[in-house]
Motif scaffolding. Structure first.
Motif, PDB file in Angstrom:
ATOM      1  N   LEU A 195       0.852  -1.284  -0.028  1.00  0.00           N
ATOM      2  CA  LEU A 195       0.029  -0.042  -0.113  1.00  0.00           C
ATOM      3  C   LEU A 195       0.989   1.231  -0.031  1.00  0.00           C
ATOM      4  CD1 LEU A 195      -2.641  -1.249   2.439  1.00  0.00           C
ATOM      5  CD2 LEU A 195      -3.192  -0.515   0.165  1.00  0.00           C
ATOM      6  N   ALA A 196       2.037   1.257   0.578  1.00  0.00           N
ATOM      7  CA  ALA A 196       2.844   2.408   0.648  1.00  0.00           C
ATOM      8  C   ALA A 196       3.372   2.912  -0.544  1.00  0.00           C
ATOM      9  CB  ALA A 196       4.124   1.961   1.563  1.00  0.00           C
ATOM     10  N   SER A 197       3.695   1.883  -1.605  1.00  0.00           N
ATOM     11  CA  SER A 197       4.107   2.324  -2.858  1.00  0.00           C
ATOM     12  C   SER A 197       3.135   2.332  -3.852  1.00  0.00           C
ATOM     13  CB  SER A 197       5.202   1.066  -3.169  1.00  0.00           C
ATOM     14  OG  SER A 197       4.634   0.129  -3.379  1.00  0.00           O
ATOM     15  N   TYR A 198       1.966   2.029  -3.416  1.00  0.00           N
ATOM     16  CA  TYR A 198       0.734   1.949  -4.613  1.00  0.00           C
ATOM     17  C   TYR A 198       0.263   3.553  -5.115  1.00  0.00           C
ATOM     18  CZ  TYR A 198      -3.565   0.836  -6.818  1.00  0.00           C
ATOM     19  OH  TYR A 198      -4.734   0.657  -8.019  1.00  0.00           O
ATOM     20  N   ASP A 199       0.330   3.884  -6.217  1.00  0.00           N
ATOM     21  CA  ASP A 199      -0.339   5.084  -6.785  1.00  0.00           C
ATOM     22  C   ASP A 199      -0.576   4.816  -8.172  1.00  0.00           C
ATOM     23  OD1 ASP A 199      -0.858   7.697  -7.387  1.00  0.00           O
ATOM     24  OD2 ASP A 199       1.083   8.460  -6.492  1.00  0.00           O
ATOM     25  N   VAL A 200      -1.619   4.787  -8.661  1.00  0.00           N
ATOM     26  CA  VAL A 200      -2.157   4.683  -9.908  1.00  0.00           C
ATOM     27  C   VAL A 200      -2.826   5.790 -10.451  1.00  0.00           C
ATOM     28  CG1 VAL A 200      -1.801   2.193 -10.161  1.00  0.00           C
ATOM     29  CG2 VAL A 200      -4.035   3.339  -9.495  1.00  0.00           C
ATOM     30  N   ARG A 201      -2.741   6.825  -9.742  1.00  0.00           N
ATOM     31  CA  ARG A 201      -3.692   8.265 -10.185  1.00  0.00           C
ATOM     32  C   ARG A 201      -3.274   8.733 -11.570  1.00  0.00           C
ATOM     33  NH1 ARG A 201      -2.196  12.057  -5.167  1.00  0.00           N
ATOM     34  NH2 ARG A 201      -0.010  10.874  -5.350  1.00  0.00           N
ATOM     35  N   ALA A 202      -1.886   8.665 -11.882  1.00  0.00           N
ATOM     36  CA  ALA A 202      -1.672   9.217 -13.417  1.00  0.00           C
ATOM     37  C   ALA A 202      -2.049   8.243 -14.384  1.00  0.00           C
ATOM     38  CB  ALA A 202      -0.208   9.480 -13.192  1.00  0.00           C
ATOM     39  N   ARG A 203      -2.523   6.877 -14.025  1.00  0.00           N
ATOM     40  CA  ARG A 203      -3.044   6.066 -15.103  1.00  0.00           C
ATOM     41  C   ARG A 203      -4.296   5.471 -15.220  1.00  0.00           C
ATOM     42  NH1 ARG A 203       0.978   0.999 -15.088  1.00  0.00           N
ATOM     43  NH2 ARG A 203      -0.093   0.878 -17.145  1.00  0.00           N
ATOM     44  N   LEU A 204      -5.112   6.334 -14.158  1.00  0.00           N
ATOM     45  CA  LEU A 204      -6.538   5.667 -14.279  1.00  0.00           C
ATOM     46  C   LEU A 204      -7.362   5.706 -15.771  1.00  0.00           C
ATOM     47  CD1 LEU A 204      -7.825   7.463 -10.990  1.00  0.00           C
ATOM     48  CD2 LEU A 204      -7.192   5.065 -11.333  1.00  0.00           C
ATOM     49  N   ARG A 205      -6.725   6.763 -16.412  1.00  0.00           N
ATOM     50  CA  ARG A 205      -7.477   7.000 -17.730  1.00  0.00           C
ATOM     51  C   ARG A 205      -6.917   5.772 -18.709  1.00  0.00           C
ATOM     52  NH1 ARG A 205     -11.178  10.091 -18.283  1.00  0.00           N
ATOM     53  NH2 ARG A 205     -11.006  12.161 -17.055  1.00  0.00           N
ATOM     54  N   GLU A 206      -5.932   4.847 -18.347  1.00  0.00           N
ATOM     55  CA  GLU A 206      -5.487   3.807 -19.210  1.00  0.00           C
ATOM     56  C   GLU A 206      -6.558   2.464 -18.873  1.00  0.00           C
ATOM     57  OE1 GLU A 206      -1.383   3.076 -18.904  1.00  0.00           O
ATOM     58  OE2 GLU A 206      -1.026   4.893 -18.308  1.00  0.00           O
ATOM     59  N   ILE A 207      -7.158   2.684 -17.786  1.00  0.00           N
ATOM     60  CA  ILE A 207      -8.099   1.436 -17.326  1.00  0.00           C
ATOM     61  C   ILE A 207      -9.378   1.351 -18.439  1.00  0.00           C
ATOM     62  CG2 ILE A 207      -9.845   0.424 -15.808  1.00  0.00           C
ATOM     63  CD1 ILE A 207      -7.674   1.548 -13.546  1.00  0.00           C
ATOM     64  N   THR A 208      -9.526   0.443 -19.302  1.00  0.00           N
ATOM     65  CA  THR A 208     -10.466   0.271 -20.257  1.00  0.00           C
ATOM     66  C   THR A 208     -11.577  -0.766 -19.939  1.00  0.00           C
ATOM     67  OG1 THR A 208      -9.279  -1.280 -21.575  1.00  0.00           O
ATOM     68  CG2 THR A 208      -8.929   1.018 -22.002  1.00  0.00           C
ATOM     69  N   THR A 209     -11.454  -1.419 -18.691  1.00  0.00           N
ATOM     70  CA  THR A 209     -12.403  -2.188 -18.409  1.00  0.00           C
ATOM     71  C   THR A 209     -13.616  -1.545 -17.808  1.00  0.00           C
ATOM     72  OG1 THR A 209     -10.440  -3.672 -17.584  1.00  0.00           O
ATOM     73  CG2 THR A 209     -12.492  -4.361 -16.745  1.00  0.00           C
ATOM     74  N   PRO A 210     -14.657  -2.111 -18.141  1.00  0.00           N
ATOM     75  CA  PRO A 210     -15.901  -1.636 -17.576  1.00  0.00           C
ATOM     76  C   PRO A 210     -15.929  -1.677 -15.958  1.00  0.00           C
ATOM     77  CG  PRO A 210     -16.594  -3.096 -18.966  1.00  0.00           C
ATOM     78  CD  PRO A 210     -15.194  -3.327 -18.917  1.00  0.00           C
ATOM     79  N   THR A 211     -15.959  -0.433 -15.628  1.00  0.00           N
ATOM     80  CA  THR A 211     -15.712  -0.327 -13.871  1.00  0.00           C
ATOM     81  C   THR A 211     -16.654   0.322 -13.069  1.00  0.00           C
ATOM     82  OG1 THR A 211     -13.478  -0.097 -14.583  1.00  0.00           O
ATOM     83  CG2 THR A 211     -14.088   0.620 -12.231  1.00  0.00           C
ATOM     84  N   LEU A 212     -17.083  -0.267 -12.260  1.00  0.00           N
ATOM     85  CA  LEU A 212     -17.933   0.079 -11.005  1.00  0.00           C
ATOM     86  C   LEU A 212     -17.196   0.622  -9.702  1.00  0.00           C
ATOM     87  CD1 LEU A 212     -20.709   0.619  -9.589  1.00  0.00           C
ATOM     88  CD2 LEU A 212     -20.465  -1.983  -8.785  1.00  0.00           C
ATOM     89  N   ALA A 232     -14.037   9.555 -11.372  1.00  0.00           N
ATOM     90  CA  ALA A 232     -13.651  10.626 -12.387  1.00  0.00           C
ATOM     91  C   ALA A 232     -12.628  10.449 -13.418  1.00  0.00           C
ATOM     92  CB  ALA A 232     -13.466  11.912 -11.801  1.00  0.00           C
ATOM     93  N   GLY A 233     -11.840   9.435 -12.815  1.00  0.00           N
ATOM     94  CA  GLY A 233     -10.588   9.307 -13.683  1.00  0.00           C
ATOM     95  C   GLY A 233     -10.489   7.997 -14.568  1.00  0.00           C
ATOM     96  N   ILE A 234     -11.401   7.022 -14.184  1.00  0.00           N
ATOM     97  CA  ILE A 234     -11.615   5.758 -15.181  1.00  0.00           C
ATOM     98  C   ILE A 234     -12.508   6.202 -16.020  1.00  0.00           C
ATOM     99  CG2 ILE A 234     -12.079   3.419 -15.276  1.00  0.00           C
ATOM    100  CD1 ILE A 234     -11.078   3.292 -12.220  1.00  0.00           C
ATOM    101  N   PRO A 235     -12.347   5.926 -17.267  1.00  0.00           N
ATOM    102  CA  PRO A 235     -13.364   6.334 -18.495  1.00  0.00           C
ATOM    103  C   PRO A 235     -14.497   5.580 -18.198  1.00  0.00           C
ATOM    104  CG  PRO A 235     -11.202   6.249 -19.175  1.00  0.00           C
ATOM    105  CD  PRO A 235     -11.074   5.556 -17.961  1.00  0.00           C
ATOM    106  N   HIS A 236     -15.681   6.056 -18.314  1.00  0.00           N
ATOM    107  CA  HIS A 236     -16.926   5.472 -18.255  1.00  0.00           C
ATOM    108  C   HIS A 236     -17.268   4.916 -17.008  1.00  0.00           C
ATOM    109  CE1 HIS A 236     -16.913   6.850 -22.467  1.00  0.00           C
ATOM    110  NE2 HIS A 236     -15.892   6.056 -22.744  1.00  0.00           N
ATOM    111  N   ALA A 237     -16.405   4.961 -15.890  1.00  0.00           N
ATOM    112  CA  ALA A 237     -16.800   4.363 -14.608  1.00  0.00           C
ATOM    113  C   ALA A 237     -18.278   4.671 -14.076  1.00  0.00           C
ATOM    114  CB  ALA A 237     -15.687   4.514 -13.794  1.00  0.00           C
TER     115      ALA A 237
END
Length: 277
Positions: A195-212, A232-237
């Motif tokens: 958890l300490a090293s986890y940060d995907v804020r800059a990559r959220l727009r790369e997620i194309t999987t249908p997301t809830l 807001a960051g994941i397209p169409h979430a």
């Protein structure tokens, strides 16, 4: 044929499979400090339509810490945990699966959607985050647990896990706290390092999987703005809010309904049925 609940152990993560063997597979990831038990309230609803596979993190429940490539301080990443989940999926001959995870379990799912998108048909992030804060507090907690076990965490944990306006712990909540007390210190600390090293804020727009994204309005560990950032960051979430604390414990029916609605909206994925909600 329905499988009432088959348990498996190493070399994969400890897991429990429930539901029809020919139903679409749905992997459920737990939060830090919990086990397969955290998904018990949703199990009956989900397993009517899916082959539900609940797993334990290393050092939690029935999963041994030695499944990790290394549990030295600072060594474990979310990528290591996601690799173990893919190994489990491979051992179960799952080329593609649906995934839902709470908190750290959600982070694993987001990482899978980024690094192995062809494997993840749909994604649900429950009381999770793209970034769980700076590394310092996680390193401190990891050091505390490595030195003295999870016992020192027990007094403060109910306030982080459960809605603040609840009374005394329910039997189920007490069982969750018992699970925290029995975590292997090295495994728990290793997950803190992840958890300490986890940060995907800059990559959220790369997620194309249908997301809830499910956010808890009374979640103090990952407040609602974390869920809003994910959505807001994941397209169409899709964002759904539930009046619940961090483990989504207080409104299990609402969580199950949101998950089933999300999954049933994509019946073409893995030949999904349209569930009765």
């Amino acid at each position: 044929m329905d499988d009432p609940g088959r348990t498996a152990v190493t070399p994969s993560l400890h897991h429990v499979v429930t539901g029809p063997s020919d139903a679409p597979p749905l992997l459920l990831g737990p939060s830090l400090g919990t086990s397969t038990v955290v998904w018990d309230p949703q199990l009956a609803s989900l397993s009517r339509h899916f082959r539900v596979i609940r797993f334990d993190l290393p050092g939690h429940g029935g999963s041994p810490t030695h499944l990790l490539p290394g549990a030295a301080a600072g060594a474990t990443t979310v990528d290591d945990l996601a690799t173990l989940v893919l190994r489990l999926a491979g051992d179960l001959s799952l080329s593609r699966f649906h995934y839902a995870g709470i908190s750290l379990g959600g982070a694993i799912g987001a990482h899978l959607a980024l690094t192995a998108p062809e494997r993840v048909a749909t994604l649900a992030l429950v009381c999770s985050s793209a970034h769980f804060g700076g590394p310092g507090p996680w390193w401190e907690r990891a050091a505390l647990v490595r030195d003295g076990g999870t016992g020192p965490l027990l007094a403060a944990t109910p306030g982080r896990w459960f809605a603040s306006d609840r009374g005394p712990a329910t039997d189920r909540q007490a069982r969750l706290l018992d699970g925290l007390a029995t975590c292997d210190p090295e495994g728990y600390a290793a997950c803190c390092d992840a958890l300490a090293s986890y940060d995907v804020r800059a990559r959220l727009r790369e997620i194309t999987t249908p997301t809830l994204v499910i956010g808890g309005t009374q979640d103090l560990a990952t407040p609602l703005d974390h869920a809003e950032e994910l959505a807001a960051g994941i397209p169409h979430a899709t964002l759904t809010t539930v009046r619940t604390g961090h483990l989504a414990d207080e409104q299990p029916r609402a969580v199950a309904t949101a998950l089933l609605t999300h999954l049933s909206a994509r019946p073409a994925s893995l030949d999904l049925p349209t569930p009765d909600i």
